[in-house]
Every structure is written in structure tokens, then in C-alpha cells.
Write an enzyme that holds these catalytic residues in place. Structure first.
Site, PDB file in Angstrom:
ATOM      1  N   PHE A   8      -9.338  20.490 -24.000  1.00  0.00           N
ATOM      2  CA  PHE A   8      -9.734  19.099 -24.139  1.00  0.00           C
ATOM      3  C   PHE A   8     -10.999  18.921 -23.293  1.00  0.00           C
ATOM      4  O   PHE A   8     -11.184  19.619 -22.304  1.00  0.00           O
ATOM      5  CB  PHE A   8      -8.616  18.138 -23.706  1.00  0.00           C
ATOM      6  CG  PHE A   8      -9.027  16.713 -23.916  1.00  0.00           C
ATOM      7  CD1 PHE A   8      -9.209  16.229 -25.196  1.00  0.00           C
ATOM      8  CD2 PHE A   8      -9.316  15.882 -22.843  1.00  0.00           C
ATOM      9  CE1 PHE A   8      -9.674  14.936 -25.410  1.00  0.00           C
ATOM     10  CE2 PHE A   8      -9.761  14.585 -23.055  1.00  0.00           C
ATOM     11  CZ  PHE A   8      -9.939  14.116 -24.345  1.00  0.00           C
ATOM     12  N   THR A   9     -11.863  18.006 -23.687  1.00  0.00           N
ATOM     13  CA  THR A   9     -13.194  17.888 -23.058  1.00  0.00           C
ATOM     14  C   THR A   9     -13.129  17.827 -21.522  1.00  0.00           C
ATOM     15  O   THR A   9     -13.773  18.619 -20.837  1.00  0.00           O
ATOM     16  CB  THR A   9     -13.909  16.621 -23.569  1.00  0.00           C
ATOM     17  OG1 THR A   9     -13.022  15.511 -23.430  1.00  0.00           O
ATOM     18  CG2 THR A   9     -14.308  16.759 -25.035  1.00  0.00           C
ATOM     19  N   LYS A  13      -1.906   7.030 -22.856  1.00  0.00           N
ATOM     20  CA  LYS A  13      -1.318   7.391 -24.157  1.00  0.00           C
ATOM     21  C   LYS A  13       0.202   7.374 -24.016  1.00  0.00           C
ATOM     22  O   LYS A  13       0.867   6.499 -24.537  1.00  0.00           O
ATOM     23  CB  LYS A  13      -1.805   8.771 -24.591  1.00  0.00           C
ATOM     24  CG  LYS A  13      -3.314   8.827 -24.816  1.00  0.00           C
ATOM     25  CD  LYS A  13      -3.764  10.241 -25.169  1.00  0.00           C
ATOM     26  CE  LYS A  13      -5.255  10.401 -25.157  1.00  0.00           C
ATOM     27  NZ  LYS A  13      -5.884  10.288 -26.466  1.00  0.00           N
ATOM     28  N   ASP A  35       0.440  19.664 -20.902  1.00  0.00           N
ATOM     29  CA  ASP A  35      -0.275  18.389 -20.995  1.00  0.00           C
ATOM     30  C   ASP A  35       0.506  17.528 -21.989  1.00  0.00           C
ATOM     31  O   ASP A  35       0.481  17.765 -23.195  1.00  0.00           O
ATOM     32  CB  ASP A  35      -1.718  18.618 -21.464  1.00  0.00           C
ATOM     33  CG  ASP A  35      -2.491  17.294 -21.631  1.00  0.00           C
ATOM     34  OD1 ASP A  35      -1.855  16.221 -21.636  1.00  0.00           O
ATOM     35  OD2 ASP A  35      -3.731  17.340 -21.780  1.00  0.00           O
ATOM     36  N   ARG A  57     -15.865  14.062 -32.841  1.00  0.00           N
ATOM     37  CA  ARG A  57     -15.139  15.160 -32.209  1.00  0.00           C
ATOM     38  C   ARG A  57     -15.623  16.452 -32.855  1.00  0.00           C
ATOM     39  O   ARG A  57     -14.927  17.125 -33.590  1.00  0.00           O
ATOM     40  CB  ARG A  57     -13.616  15.012 -32.376  1.00  0.00           C
ATOM     41  CG  ARG A  57     -13.018  13.800 -31.713  1.00  0.00           C
ATOM     42  CD  ARG A  57     -12.678  13.945 -30.241  1.00  0.00           C
ATOM     43  NE  ARG A  57     -13.783  13.862 -29.311  1.00  0.00           N
ATOM     44  CZ  ARG A  57     -13.635  13.606 -28.010  1.00  0.00           C
ATOM     45  NH1 ARG A  57     -12.454  13.391 -27.487  1.00  0.00           N
ATOM     46  NH2 ARG A  57     -14.675  13.573 -27.201  1.00  0.00           N
ATOM     47  N   TYR A  98       0.839  -1.209   0.000  1.00  0.00           N
ATOM     48  CA  TYR A  98       0.000   0.000   0.000  1.00  0.00           C
ATOM     49  C   TYR A  98       0.870   1.254   0.000  1.00  0.00           C
ATOM     50  O   TYR A  98       0.604   2.206  -0.722  1.00  0.00           O
ATOM     51  CB  TYR A  98      -0.889  -0.013   1.255  1.00  0.00           C
ATOM     52  CG  TYR A  98      -1.929   1.087   1.243  1.00  0.00           C
ATOM     53  CD1 TYR A  98      -3.179   0.866   0.676  1.00  0.00           C
ATOM     54  CD2 TYR A  98      -1.661   2.344   1.787  1.00  0.00           C
ATOM     55  CE1 TYR A  98      -4.137   1.859   0.641  1.00  0.00           C
ATOM     56  CE2 TYR A  98      -2.621   3.340   1.757  1.00  0.00           C
ATOM     57  CZ  TYR A  98      -3.850   3.100   1.187  1.00  0.00           C
ATOM     58  OH  TYR A  98      -4.790   4.087   1.164  1.00  0.00           O
TER      59      TYR A  98
HETATM   60  N1  F0G Z   1      -5.286  15.321 -22.245  1.00  0.00           N
HETATM   61  C1  F0G Z   1      -5.331  14.935 -23.524  1.00  0.00           C
HETATM   62  C2  F0G Z   1      -4.580  15.700 -24.557  1.00  0.00           C
HETATM   63  C3  F0G Z   1      -6.059  13.796 -23.868  1.00  0.00           C
HETATM   64  O1  F0G Z   1      -6.094  13.420 -25.144  1.00  0.00           O
HETATM   65  C4  F0G Z   1      -6.743  13.073 -22.858  1.00  0.00           C
HETATM   66  C5  F0G Z   1      -7.550  11.909 -23.184  1.00  0.00           C
HETATM   67  C6  F0G Z   1      -6.671  13.533 -21.536  1.00  0.00           C
HETATM   68  C7  F0G Z   1      -5.925  14.659 -21.267  1.00  0.00           C
HETATM   69  C8  F0G Z   1      -7.376  12.822 -20.420  1.00  0.00           C
HETATM   70  O2  F0G Z   1      -6.709  11.633 -20.110  1.00  0.00           O
HETATM   71  O3  F0G Z   1      -8.329   9.804 -20.652  1.00  0.00           O
HETATM   72  O4  F0G Z   1      -6.407   9.391 -19.127  1.00  0.00           O
HETATM   73  O5  F0G Z   1      -8.315  10.763 -18.398  1.00  0.00           O
HETATM   74  N2  F0G Z   1      -7.947  11.607 -24.345  1.00  0.00           N
HETATM   75  C9  F0G Z   1      -8.689  10.398 -24.666  1.00  0.00           C
HETATM   76  C10 F0G Z   1      -9.119  10.419 -26.110  1.00  0.00           C
HETATM   77  C11 F0G Z   1      -9.819  10.108 -23.759  1.00  0.00           C
HETATM   78  O6  F0G Z   1      -9.753   9.443 -26.524  1.00  0.00           O
HETATM   79  O7  F0G Z   1      -8.815  11.355 -26.853  1.00  0.00           O
HETATM   80  P1  F0G Z   1      -7.484  10.331 -19.560  1.00  0.00           P
END
Ligand code: F0G
Length: 482
Positions: free
Chosen positions: A132-133, A266, A223, A389, A80
């Protein structure tokens, strides 16, 4: 570096790895595909993997692991606290970025949650090349506002500009002056830039952004989720990077940005997330949130085997013979699509090929969701799952009006080290068929629209019977073929 073929002039990407484990795929008949996409509410997130031939939804958490990654998982130490696995992750982060201070989180958006909790207060702005979303959702949830400052060239679908993710530096300075540095929570550079087609940011631009932040005393955040593709583009497209090693580029960036975070789904061919900084001040400021939201400081909600795979995968992110595979396969796909006349974002970026759906179905209004409609058509045509997208991936304004996306994209992600070139060719072929039959594609309307991140679980219905007509045409053109 690309290996030349003797008997053809075609640029063919050659893998510097071989496949040693496989997963069986299914390709359903076209009538079944029609049924499945309608059952999924025309939302590719709601399809089941057993019904998919090529899963090009994302490059996140679906990259193939190397033999060394798989082997490393056996040594995972699941204590842990004080786990040896975490020490190996820290050592890998240090090797790649040269940073000593490391916080673990369960994935990229968890890092974003922590960054937002630590630094965003109501009324503040977060400046970035593009949102990013999940990043935006965390910032706006806390009363902050996201301002996008990508250069205008980034939003031109087809161009030959090598770095379409670059910041508009003049606008950056003007925006800082307009709000005052104290109102700027941070400047975030997304390299590469996901929602505008995985387009890279140049080293020169990133260093200039970090200088501006430094001058105004504003935190700079990188990022790095898509940084391995971005580093490949720096090495191949930016003269000053040609003779730098990948490691020199990662280290230089880490020395100039206050905070780096990434999704290891990624970067690192694994799962999980990391926040790191040269100066312990920043990790100390965020540390308290890790046990609160994620888990103890030596695992942060991650599974230890994934952490081991991440440590090895990060080291592989330094190797051009690994990191070239994604961008070169994407370029091959983009070139094939372009040759066929399909409107695709150019130049090829990282992450995947991105279809320009405003050009694909120019008559269709944004509020019939052209990118989602093209995605449904591609699944029907080939059992290929992409991701919307465009406007569906946006959030409505506070007053309920629709926020139309700047680019209506259908993304065909190319998971790293996963698909073969014949599968990529199949994808280009089926998309060409959809393009040639684009006059049949109709719009979509909501039947269930969640308020937050609606693209994940929202459901839509096709307007009219265009999908049945598409299936009829497929049968005419393809006969008995799947
Ligand atoms: N930043 C970028 C540039 C991303 O592309 C993503 C995720 C995240 C942050 C968030 O990371 O998924 O580990 O929580 N992109 C994925 C996509 C979800 O399908 O483009 P995560």
C-alpha cells in the site's frame, strides 16, 4: 441472507438501516466542472468538496456513523492519561479480536510508521501480498525493500477467482530462503488488498502464510484496515467460513498473526488507528514510539470522541447486516458497469469499483497517465470524484525512471452506509457515457511533480483540448441536464 424481491429477478442490495441525517450535495453545470478539474491540476485530491456531487475518492474516514456511534461520542472522557474512553476501545478490540494488548495511533499510516521504525533496518526486506502506498513509503524511507508476492491471478483484471489477494505460497517460501529469515523484517498480509481492487484473501491462504512465518521464525503482521469487507467475502465465498461466526473468523486470525494493525477510518467507521497483539512482547517493543510520535498511551493522537465512535463501530464490524452493505453496493455497481461493457475489475471486491484504464484507453501510454485521465473525464461527466490508483500513485525509481503500475486503475470508492442506490445508478450511467466517448479522452503531463507521494499534491495539464471536446459532446448528448 440477501433479501429476494418478488417482481424482479435483479439482485438488489437491501439496506438494513435508514438515513436519519443528511448532507446537501451540489451538482455543478458541466462547464463549471471542466473549470474546476483544470484548476485542480487534473488531480482529484485537489478538488473542493463543494464542487463534487458524488465523492468516491475513498472509503477512509467518510463512512456514515450509526446512531449508537454518535450517541457514544457524548461519553468521551478526555483525560490526558488513564481515560475511560481508552478502556472502552480496549474492550471493543478484545471483543472483536480477542487481544488484550492495544496501542493507539492517529491513523493507519501512523501504525505503519511505528512498525517500520521498530522492525525495519537498512537492507531488510518486507514481504507482502501487495504494497500500500503509505506502507511502502515508510519501509523504503528506513532503507528497507518491499517485495510483493501476490498470486499471478491477482493481477488479471477480469476473472472469477474469489480470492485474488492470495499470496503465492511457493514464492513466499522461496523468497524467505533466498534472503534468509534474518533479513526478513516481517511478512505483511493486506486483507483486503487495496491497490489491486480491494480483492480479498482467503482464510485458508492467511492461515498458511502464518504457518510459514511460524516455521521460519518470522514476524507475521495483518493489515486489517479492510478486514470487514474481507470477512464478508470469506463468509460468502469460502465454504469453510460459511458456518463460522464473524467473530470466530476475527479471533482465529488474531490468534495466528503476531501483530494486527488497522486504520479505524475504515475498520470501525470512525477515525484513528490501532496496533494490537496477543503477545505483549510486540506491543512492548513498539510502545516507546507512541508518546514520541503520537501522544500518550491512552489516546495516541486520536480525538476521544472518534475513539468512542471507533469502539462502537468495531462492534458493528461483527454484524453481517452492517458489513454486507459496502460489498453488495459495490457488486451492484460493478454488475451495472459490466453490463454496459465498461472494463471493470472482476469479481467485485471491497472498498469500491475499480475501472481497468488500460482497457479503457488502450492506446494511451503509461506516461500519459491513463487512470488519471479517465478520472478527470468522469469528474467532467458527472461531478463524480474517484481516485487514481495507477502509475501516478507509484513512486519513481531512485534514478528517476518512471515505475509503471501493474494495473492502471481508476477507483470509485463506495463509502459505507453513505450513498443510495439511485446515486450508484447515476454513477454507472455517467461512467457508461465516458466509456462510449472514450475516443475523445487524451493524456496528461506533469506541471508539478513532488518526489514523495506525488499523487496527493502533484498537478497535471491535459495534452491538447480533449476536455473541451468532451464538454461539447456532453452538451450534445445531455442538452440542459446537469
Ligand atoms: N492500509 C490499507 C490497506 C489502507 O487502505 C490504508 C488507507 C492504510 C493502510 C493507511 O491508513 O489512511 O488511516 O493512514 N487507505 C486509504 C485509501 C487512504 O483511500 O485507500 P490511513
Amino acid at each position: 441472507m440477501p433479501v429476494k424481491f418478488y417482481a424482479t429477478d435483479e439482485k438488489i442490495p437491501l439496506e438494513m438501516h435508514k438515513v436519519r441525517m443528511i448532507q446537501k450535495l451540489n451538482l455543478l453545470p458541466v462547464e463549471e466542472r471542466l473549470k474546476k478539474i483544470q484548476e485542480a491540476g487534473n488531480n482529484t485530491f485537489l478538488l473542493q468538496n463543494k464542487d463534487i456531487y458524488l465523492d468516491m475518492l475513498t472509503d477512509s474516514g467518510v463512512n456514515a456513523m450509526s446512531d449508537l456511534q454518535t450517541a457514544s461520542m457524548l461519553q468521551a472522557d478526555d483525560s490526558y492519561a488513564g481515560s475511560e474512553t481508552f478502556n472502552r476501545v480496549k474492550a471493543a478490540v478484545k471483543e472483536v479480536f480477542g487481544t488484550e494488548n492495544v496501542l493507539p495511533a492517529h491513523q493507519g499510516r501512523a501504525c505503519e510508521n511505528i512498525l517500520a521504525e521498530a522492525y525495519v533496518k537498512p537492507g531488510m526486506v518486507a514481504l507482502m501480498n501487495f504494497h500500500f502506498t503509505t506502507t511502502k513509503a515508510h519501509i523504503t524511507r528506513l532503507g528497507g525493500e518491499v517485495i510483493e508476492l501476490v498470486q499471478k491471478k491477482g493481477l488479471i483484471p477480469q476473472s472469477d477467482d474469489p480470492f485474488k489477494g492470495d499470496f503465492d505460497l511457493k514464492e513466499l517460501k522461496a523468497t524467505i530462503k533466498k534472503y534468509g529469515p534474518e533479513k526478513v523484517a516481517f511478512v505483511r498480509v493486506e486483507a483486503g488488498t487495496n491497490l489491486i481492487g480491494g480483492q480479498p484473501v482467503s482464510l485458508e491462504n492467511m492461515l498458511a502464510v502464518s504457518d510459514i512465518c511460524h516455521d521460519y521464525g518470522i514476524k507475521s503482521i495483518l493489515d486489517a484496515s479492510l478486514l470487514q469487507d474481507n470477512v464478508y467475502f470469506m463468509k460468502t465465498r469460502e465454504p469453510q467460513c460459511k458456518y463460522m461466526t464473524t467473530k470466530e473468523i476475527y479471533h482465529l486470525l488474531a490468534s495466528r498473526f503476531d501483530i494486527i494493525y488497522f486504520s479505524a477510518r475504515k475498520l470501525g467507521f470512525s477515525r484513528g488507528g490501532i496496533i494490537t497483539s496477543v503477545d505483549p512482547k510486540y506491543t512492548n517493543e513498539m510502545m516507546e514510539f507512541i508518546p514520541l510520535y503520537e501522544g500518550f498511551l491512552t489516546y495516541g493522537g486520536m480525538e476521544v470522541r472518534s475513539m468512542e465512535a471507533m469502539a462502537q463501530g468495531l462492534l458493528e464490524s461483527l454484524d453481517m447486516e452492517y458489513i454486507n452493505q459496502g460489498p453488495e453496493f459495490i457488486e451492484y455497481l460493478v454488475n451495472d458497469l459490466d453490463k454496459y461493457g465498461v472494463p471493470v475489475i472482476k469479481p467485485a471486491g471491497g472498498l469500491g469499483a475499480h475501472l481497468d484504464c488500460q482497457a479503457f484507453v488502450p492506446e494511451m501510454p503509461h506516461n500519459q497517465y491513463p487512470a488519471a485521465a479517465v478520472g478527470a473525464a468522469i469528474y467532467i461527466a458527472g461531478g463524480i470524484r474517484g481516485m487514481e490508483r495507477g502509475t501516478v500513485s507509484e513512486q519513481r525509481e531512485e534514478d528517476g525512471t518512471e515505475r509503471f503500475a501493474e494495473l492502471e486503475l481508476q477507483r470509485l470508492a463506495v463509502p459505507r452506509r453513505v450513498y443510495t442506490l439511485s446515486q450508484i445508478k447515476y454513477c454507472a450511467d455517467r461512467v457508461k457515457w465516458v466509456w462510449d466517448n472514450r475516443n475523445l479522452i487524451g493524456g496528461l503531463e506533469w506541471t508539478l511533480e513532488p518526489k514523495v507521494l506525488r499523487f496527493f499534491f502533484g498537478r497535471m495539464k491535459e495534452i491538447g483540448y480533449w476536455q473541451e471536446e468532451l464538454v461539447e459532446k456532453f452538451k450534445q448528448d445531455f442538452g440542459d441536464s446537469l
